[in-house]
Design a protein around this motif. Structure first.
Motif, PDB file in Angstrom:
ATOM      1  N   THR A  30       0.886  -1.249   0.090  1.00 15.97           N
ATOM      2  CA  THR A  30      -0.147   0.172  -0.075  1.00 15.97           C
ATOM      3  C   THR A  30       0.794   1.329   0.186  1.00 15.97           C
ATOM      4  OG1 THR A  30      -1.468  -1.025   1.042  1.00 15.97           O
ATOM      5  CG2 THR A  30      -1.814   1.278   1.386  1.00 15.97           C
ATOM      6  N   GLN A  31       1.790   1.342   0.726  1.00 12.29           N
ATOM      7  CA  GLN A  31       2.895   2.369   0.882  1.00 12.29           C
ATOM      8  C   GLN A  31       3.451   2.551  -0.483  1.00 12.29           C
ATOM      9  OE1 GLN A  31       5.227   1.693   4.319  1.00 12.29           O
ATOM     10  NE2 GLN A  31       3.396   2.087   5.766  1.00 12.29           N
ATOM     11  N   LEU A  32       4.025   1.299  -1.321  1.00 15.92           N
ATOM     12  CA  LEU A  32       4.451   1.574  -2.484  1.00 15.92           C
ATOM     13  C   LEU A  32       3.577   2.141  -3.451  1.00 15.92           C
ATOM     14  CD1 LEU A  32       6.877   0.529  -4.395  1.00 15.92           C
ATOM     15  CD2 LEU A  32       5.727  -1.569  -4.821  1.00 15.92           C
ATOM     16  N   PHE A  33       2.286   1.993  -3.502  1.00 13.18           N
ATOM     17  CA  PHE A  33       1.465   2.536  -4.481  1.00 13.18           C
ATOM     18  C   PHE A  33       1.150   4.019  -4.271  1.00 13.18           C
ATOM     19  CE2 PHE A  33      -0.258  -1.835  -5.173  1.00 13.18           C
ATOM     20  CZ  PHE A  33       0.244  -1.902  -6.430  1.00 13.18           C
ATOM     21  N   SER A  34       1.411   4.297  -2.981  1.00 14.39           N
ATOM     22  CA  SER A  34       1.195   5.702  -2.375  1.00 14.39           C
ATOM     23  C   SER A  34       2.266   6.595  -2.617  1.00 14.39           C
ATOM     24  CB  SER A  34       0.812   5.655  -1.029  1.00 14.39           C
ATOM     25  OG  SER A  34       1.851   5.437  -0.115  1.00 14.39           O
ATOM     26  N   THR A  35       3.553   5.962  -3.049  1.00 13.05           N
ATOM     27  CA  THR A  35       4.659   7.107  -3.207  1.00 13.05           C
ATOM     28  C   THR A  35       4.491   7.660  -4.682  1.00 13.05           C
ATOM     29  OG1 THR A  35       5.780   5.173  -4.199  1.00 13.05           O
ATOM     30  CG2 THR A  35       6.157   5.432  -1.722  1.00 13.05           C
ATOM     31  N   GLU A  36       5.383   8.749  -4.774  1.00 12.81           N
ATOM     32  CA  GLU A  36       5.205   9.260  -6.176  1.00 12.81           C
ATOM     33  C   GLU A  36       5.882   8.661  -7.054  1.00 12.81           C
ATOM     34  OE1 GLU A  36       6.552  13.707  -7.122  1.00 12.81           O
ATOM     35  OE2 GLU A  36       5.280  13.697  -5.151  1.00 12.81           O
ATOM     36  N   PRO A  37       5.260   8.382  -8.239  1.00 12.48           N
ATOM     37  CA  PRO A  37       5.651   7.532  -9.234  1.00 12.48           C
ATOM     38  C   PRO A  37       7.099   8.399  -9.943  1.00 12.48           C
ATOM     39  CG  PRO A  37       3.940   8.580 -10.137  1.00 12.48           C
ATOM     40  CD  PRO A  37       4.067   8.989  -8.663  1.00 12.48           C
ATOM     41  N   GLU A  38       8.243   7.644 -10.395  1.00 16.56           N
ATOM     42  CA  GLU A  38       9.196   8.245 -11.093  1.00 16.56           C
ATOM     43  C   GLU A  38       8.842   8.970 -12.339  1.00 16.56           C
ATOM     44  OE1 GLU A  38      12.442   5.474 -11.660  1.00 16.56           O
ATOM     45  OE2 GLU A  38      12.336   4.830  -9.625  1.00 16.56           O
ATOM     46  N   GLU A  39       9.518  10.014 -12.632  1.00 15.85           N
ATOM     47  CA  GLU A  39       9.161  10.793 -13.876  1.00 15.85           C
ATOM     48  C   GLU A  39       9.651  10.028 -15.136  1.00 15.85           C
ATOM     49  OE1 GLU A  39       9.556  15.073 -15.595  1.00 15.85           O
ATOM     50  OE2 GLU A  39       9.462  14.911 -13.278  1.00 15.85           O
ATOM     51  N   GLU A  40       8.809   9.955 -15.909  1.00 17.96           N
ATOM     52  CA  GLU A  40       9.280   9.162 -17.139  1.00 17.96           C
ATOM     53  C   GLU A  40      10.005  10.050 -18.323  1.00 17.96           C
ATOM     54  OE1 GLU A  40       6.454   6.795 -18.831  1.00 17.96           O
ATOM     55  OE2 GLU A  40       5.874   5.686 -16.788  1.00 17.96           O
ATOM     56  N   SER A  41      10.860   9.889 -18.705  1.00 11.42           N
ATOM     57  CA  SER A  41      11.353  10.808 -19.749  1.00 11.42           C
ATOM     58  C   SER A  41      10.774  10.340 -21.310  1.00 11.42           C
ATOM     59  CB  SER A  41      12.877  10.707 -19.776  1.00 11.42           C
ATOM     60  OG  SER A  41      13.220   9.391 -20.303  1.00 11.42           O
ATOM     61  N   GLY A  42       9.779  11.167 -21.651  1.00 14.35           N
ATOM     62  CA  GLY A  42       9.219  11.001 -22.844  1.00 14.35           C
ATOM     63  C   GLY A  42       9.745  11.827 -24.020  1.00 14.35           C
ATOM     64  N   LEU A  43       9.082  11.257 -25.125  1.00 10.01           N
ATOM     65  CA  LEU A  43      10.003  11.905 -26.297  1.00 10.01           C
ATOM     66  C   LEU A  43       9.356  13.495 -26.500  1.00 10.01           C
ATOM     67  CD1 LEU A  43       9.451   8.970 -28.892  1.00 10.01           C
ATOM     68  CD2 LEU A  43      11.510   9.851 -27.774  1.00 10.01           C
ATOM     69  N   ASP A  44       8.168  13.652 -25.896  1.00  9.08           N
ATOM     70  CA  ASP A  44       7.598  14.924 -26.250  1.00  9.08           C
ATOM     71  C   ASP A  44       7.400  15.450 -27.667  1.00  9.08           C
ATOM     72  OD1 ASP A  44       6.487  17.322 -24.759  1.00  9.08           O
ATOM     73  OD2 ASP A  44       8.202  18.397 -24.866  1.00  9.08           O
ATOM     74  N   LEU A  45       6.444  14.659 -28.444  1.00 11.41           N
ATOM     75  CA  LEU A  45       6.328  14.678 -29.771  1.00 11.41           C
ATOM     76  C   LEU A  45       4.941  15.543 -29.740  1.00 11.41           C
ATOM     77  CD1 LEU A  45       7.230  11.565 -31.127  1.00 11.41           C
ATOM     78  CD2 LEU A  45       8.754  13.663 -30.889  1.00 11.41           C
TER      79      LEU A  45
END
Length: 74
Positions: A30-45
């Motif tokens: 439960t605590q794992l899901f409540s942590t902030e997800p890592e920011e993914e580096s997208g292509l931003d197209l």
């Protein structure tokens, strides 16, 4: 006396139906899901660049080469 015992047991049984199940208990998961997800580096197209990438994929071009062409890094 029997009536009091039966009443007490039925009261205990009815309150057990309203206790939270184990699925709602706090755990490490439960605590794992409540942590902030890592920011993914997208292509931003933008939309045009996305379509260019789709066309390159249809033509089975190399991903890195197609990305350089689309982003104009050549």
């Amino acid at each position: 006396m029997k009536l009091a015992l039966i009443s007490f047991l039925s009261l205990c049984a009815s309150t057990a139906g309203f206790t939270p199940s184990a699925a709602f208990a706090r755990s490490a998961q439960t605590q794992l899901f409540s942590t902030e997800p890592e920011e993914e580096s997208g292509l931003d197209l933008n939309l045009e660049e996305m379509f260019d990438m789709f066309e390159a994929a249809d033509k089975e071009q190399d991903f890195d080469d197609a990305l350089k062409k689309v982003k104009g890094d050549e």
